[in-house]
Design an enzyme around this catalytic site. Structure first.
Site, PDB file in Angstrom:
ATOM      1  N   HIS A  47       0.869  -1.201   0.000  1.00 12.56           N
ATOM      2  CA  HIS A  47       0.000   0.000   0.000  1.00 12.56           C
ATOM      3  C   HIS A  47       0.892   1.233   0.000  1.00 12.56           C
ATOM      4  O   HIS A  47       1.483   1.585   1.018  1.00 12.56           O
ATOM      5  CB  HIS A  47      -0.906   0.007   1.243  1.00 12.56           C
ATOM      6  CG  HIS A  47      -1.845   1.170   1.294  1.00 12.56           C
ATOM      7  ND1 HIS A  47      -3.186   1.029   1.596  1.00 12.56           N
ATOM      8  CD2 HIS A  47      -1.668   2.495   1.082  1.00 12.56           C
ATOM      9  CE1 HIS A  47      -3.762   2.213   1.564  1.00 12.56           C
ATOM     10  NE2 HIS A  47      -2.858   3.126   1.265  1.00 12.56           N
ATOM     11  N   HIS A  81      -4.482  -0.738   5.895  1.00 14.76           N
ATOM     12  CA  HIS A  81      -4.053   0.049   7.058  1.00 14.76           C
ATOM     13  C   HIS A  81      -4.986  -0.070   8.261  1.00 14.76           C
ATOM     14  O   HIS A  81      -5.539   0.914   8.712  1.00 14.76           O
ATOM     15  CB  HIS A  81      -3.833   1.521   6.694  1.00 14.76           C
ATOM     16  CG  HIS A  81      -4.954   2.174   5.919  1.00 14.76           C
ATOM     17  ND1 HIS A  81      -6.268   2.094   6.284  1.00 14.76           N
ATOM     18  CD2 HIS A  81      -4.923   2.939   4.796  1.00 14.76           C
ATOM     19  CE1 HIS A  81      -7.002   2.769   5.425  1.00 14.76           C
ATOM     20  NE2 HIS A  81      -6.220   3.288   4.501  1.00 14.76           N
ATOM     21  N   ASP A 101       1.504   2.660   3.503  1.00 13.98           N
ATOM     22  CA  ASP A 101       0.661   3.848   3.335  1.00 13.98           C
ATOM     23  C   ASP A 101       1.512   5.116   3.382  1.00 13.98           C
ATOM     24  O   ASP A 101       1.022   6.176   3.783  1.00 13.98           O
ATOM     25  CB  ASP A 101      -0.454   3.886   4.388  1.00 13.98           C
ATOM     26  CG  ASP A 101      -1.606   4.789   3.966  1.00 13.98           C
ATOM     27  OD1 ASP A 101      -1.624   5.261   2.803  1.00 13.98           O
ATOM     28  OD2 ASP A 101      -2.477   5.037   4.821  1.00 13.98           O
ATOM     29  N   HIS A 156       1.606   5.367  -1.704  1.00  9.08           N
ATOM     30  CA  HIS A 156       1.234   6.556  -2.492  1.00  9.08           C
ATOM     31  C   HIS A 156       2.491   7.149  -3.120  1.00  9.08           C
ATOM     32  O   HIS A 156       3.393   7.579  -2.406  1.00  9.08           O
ATOM     33  CB  HIS A 156       0.564   7.608  -1.599  1.00  9.08           C
ATOM     34  CG  HIS A 156      -0.709   7.110  -0.993  1.00  9.08           C
ATOM     35  ND1 HIS A 156      -1.933   7.264  -1.593  1.00  9.08           N
ATOM     36  CD2 HIS A 156      -0.933   6.407   0.145  1.00  9.08           C
ATOM     37  CE1 HIS A 156      -2.867   6.694  -0.852  1.00  9.08           C
ATOM     38  NE2 HIS A 156      -2.286   6.165   0.217  1.00  9.08           N
ATOM     39  N   LYS A 192      -9.431  -0.512  -5.742  1.00 12.34           N
ATOM     40  CA  LYS A 192      -9.431   0.172  -4.454  1.00 12.34           C
ATOM     41  C   LYS A 192     -10.784   0.804  -4.178  1.00 12.34           C
ATOM     42  O   LYS A 192     -11.296   1.579  -4.992  1.00 12.34           O
ATOM     43  CB  LYS A 192      -8.336   1.257  -4.484  1.00 12.34           C
ATOM     44  CG  LYS A 192      -8.203   2.039  -3.210  1.00 12.34           C
ATOM     45  CD  LYS A 192      -7.657   1.186  -2.085  1.00 12.34           C
ATOM     46  CE  LYS A 192      -7.878   1.838  -0.748  1.00 12.34           C
ATOM     47  NZ  LYS A 192      -6.683   2.329  -0.116  1.00 12.34           N
ATOM     48  N   HIS A 218     -10.458   0.965   1.940  1.00 15.00           N
ATOM     49  CA  HIS A 218     -10.251   1.965   2.995  1.00 15.00           C
ATOM     50  C   HIS A 218     -11.446   1.844   3.929  1.00 15.00           C
ATOM     51  O   HIS A 218     -12.543   2.301   3.607  1.00 15.00           O
ATOM     52  CB  HIS A 218     -10.139   3.387   2.426  1.00 15.00           C
ATOM     53  CG  HIS A 218      -9.925   4.404   3.514  1.00 15.00           C
ATOM     54  ND1 HIS A 218      -8.711   5.005   3.752  1.00 15.00           N
ATOM     55  CD2 HIS A 218     -10.764   4.873   4.479  1.00 15.00           C
ATOM     56  CE1 HIS A 218      -8.820   5.817   4.796  1.00 15.00           C
ATOM     57  NE2 HIS A 218     -10.054   5.758   5.253  1.00 15.00           N
TER      58      HIS A 218
HETATM   59  N1  OTD Z   1      -4.159   8.180   4.476  1.00 13.26           N
HETATM   60  N2  OTD Z   1      -3.160  10.052   3.533  1.00 13.26           N
HETATM   61  C1  OTD Z   1      -3.393   9.599   2.265  1.00 13.26           C
HETATM   62  C2  OTD Z   1      -3.991   8.410   2.064  1.00 13.26           C
HETATM   63  C3  OTD Z   1      -4.123   7.541   3.214  1.00 13.26           C
HETATM   64  O1  OTD Z   1      -6.141   6.444   3.685  1.00 13.26           O
HETATM   65  C4  OTD Z   1      -5.092   6.443   3.050  1.00 13.26           C
HETATM   66  O2  OTD Z   1      -4.791   5.536   2.262  1.00 13.26           O
HETATM   67  C5  OTD Z   1      -2.933  10.416   1.166  1.00 13.26           C
HETATM   68  O3  OTD Z   1      -2.368  11.459   1.451  1.00 13.26           O
HETATM   69  O4  OTD Z   1      -3.119  10.007  -0.002  1.00 13.26           O
HETATM   70  C6  OTD Z   1      -3.585   9.360   4.628  1.00 13.26           C
HETATM   71  O5  OTD Z   1      -3.450   9.823   5.759  1.00 13.26           O
HETATM   72 ZN    ZN Z   2      -3.138   5.062   1.582  1.00 13.05          ZN
HETATM   73 ZN    ZN Z   3      -6.879   4.607   3.071  1.00  9.38          ZN
END
Ligand code: OTD
Ligand code: ZN
Ligand code: ZN
Length: 346
Positions: free
Chosen positions: A14, A175, A248, A16, A100, A137
């Site tokens: 996971h 997460h 994450d 970003h 997702k 999520h």
């Molecule tokens: N959580 N920030 C972000 C995504 C995640 O839920 C998530 O996957 C982001 O900045 O893309 C966060 O705190």
């Molecule tokens: Zn995330």
């Molecule tokens: Zn998330």
């Protein structure tokens, strides 16, 4: 004295990576230690179709520095208009490894997510049929549900009904931050796994709020009480193959974090593996780190474990990590665990 631990090259289930200048800056931080990562599709606009995922994959590979090897595992962002046939084609070609699900409004760039779960029934049924996992999520967004309860309520109100009405759908609870999430995974037999982040093994909600507000510890789902952190640590270090690493890691520039309305996300790509070695050693579970970071994820996704390795070594002196990395968009602060780390990865 140096202690060394060698594990198969880990993967991040996971991650970003963003796009443009930010992508270019953060990608090497992950590729230095990780062989593959499940790439989150919450760009602006989101990665919704197979064509968009293919184009994003090309941008990621183009941003990879010469000499570094890394395989991005692409995902599609589920919307109420997602076409089951497009999803099936993207899966059949080998491009897409998961879809997702963001409840609309649950986290960063989730406005195009799902509000009416009946509208995605066809896609979910197709995914169950072809064995394509759904990454979830898991937080409700109802204004009347306390932010610290949103994961537990999601399990009861949304996740369990979806799983019961779509038999065979493989699901990753992304997460997880609560004992409720751990218990739900453990109480189900096949086809359910969960990722756990590095930072949720390290911080609880006090770290965010005691002694002044710490924007770099603010992420979603927000860190919970200590008993939940302890449940996550027990799950991650248990050797139970249903739990695996998804960092994450979510970069935002300092001005966007250190603000009256700061963005959510912890940037942990740079130091995740040393931090995990520290945590697993604290739990007397260094022998379980390979399972959590390198073996359980591939097993869930039906992929081979890497035949390369990563070595972690512990030295008497504390290791210095960069406080920030520079990006073309501004500085991004690296997650500070708040303790000395003696582990180093190479
Ligand atoms: N959580 N920030 C972000 C995504 C995640 O839920 C998530 O996957 C982001 O900045 O893309 C966060 O705190
Ligand atoms: Zn995330
Ligand atoms: Zn998330």
């Amino acid at each position: 004295m140096t202690e060394t631990l060698t594990i198969p090259r880990p993967d991040d289930w996971h991650l970003h990576l963003r796009d443009g200048a930010m992508l270019k800056a953060v990608l090497p931080e992950t590729a230095r230690h990780f062989g593959r990562a499940i790439i989150m599709p919450n760009l602006v606009p989101p990665v919704v179709t197979g064509d968009q995922a293919a184009a994003y994959r090309e941008r990621i590979l183009a941003a990879l520095p010469e000499g570094m090897a890394f395989e991005p595992l692409m995902t599609l962002y589920l919307t109420e208009d997602t076409d089951p046939a497009d999803v099936a084609a993207a899966h059949a070609s080998g491009l897409v490894k998961a879809v997702k699900l963001y409840p609309a409004g649950a986290t960063t760039n989730s406005a195009s997510g799902v509000s009416d779960f009946n509208k995605v029934r066809g896609v979910l049924e197709k995914m169950a049929e072809i064995g394509l996992p759904l990454c979830v999520h898991g937080e409700v967004t109802d204004a009347d549900i306390d932010i610290f309860d949103r994961e537990a309520v999601f399990i009861d109100r949304v996740l369990d009904p979806i799983r019961k009405s779509t038999p065979g759908l493989r699901v990753v609870m992304e997460h997880i931050t609560t004992k409720n999430g751990v218990d739900y995974v453990k109480s189900n037999a096949a086809g359910l796994g969960a990722t756990i982040t590095t930072h949720h093994l390290i911080i609880n909600r006090n770290h965010i709020l005691v002694g002044g507000i710490k924007p770099h510890y603010y992420c979603l789902p927000v860190a919970k009480r200590e008993e939940h952190r302890q449940a996550l640590r027990a799950a991650a270090t248990s050797g139970d193959a249903r739990f695996f690493l998804g960092t994450d890691s979510a970069p935002h520039t300092d001005p966007n974090k250190e603000s009256a309305c700061g963005c959510a996300g912890c940037f942990t790509a740079t130091n995740t593996m040393p931090l995990l070695a520290h945590v697993f050693e604290e739990e007397s579970a260094l022998d379980k780190l390979a399972g959590f970071a390198s073996e359980n994820g591939p097993a869930f996704y039906g992929l081979p474990v890497s035949d390369e390795t990563l070595s972690l070594s512990k030295s008497d002196a504390a290791v210095d990590f960069p406080e920030k990395i520079e990006t073309g968009e501004g500085p991004v602060t690296v997650f500070d665990p708040g303790f000395d780390v003696h582990w180093h990865a190479e």
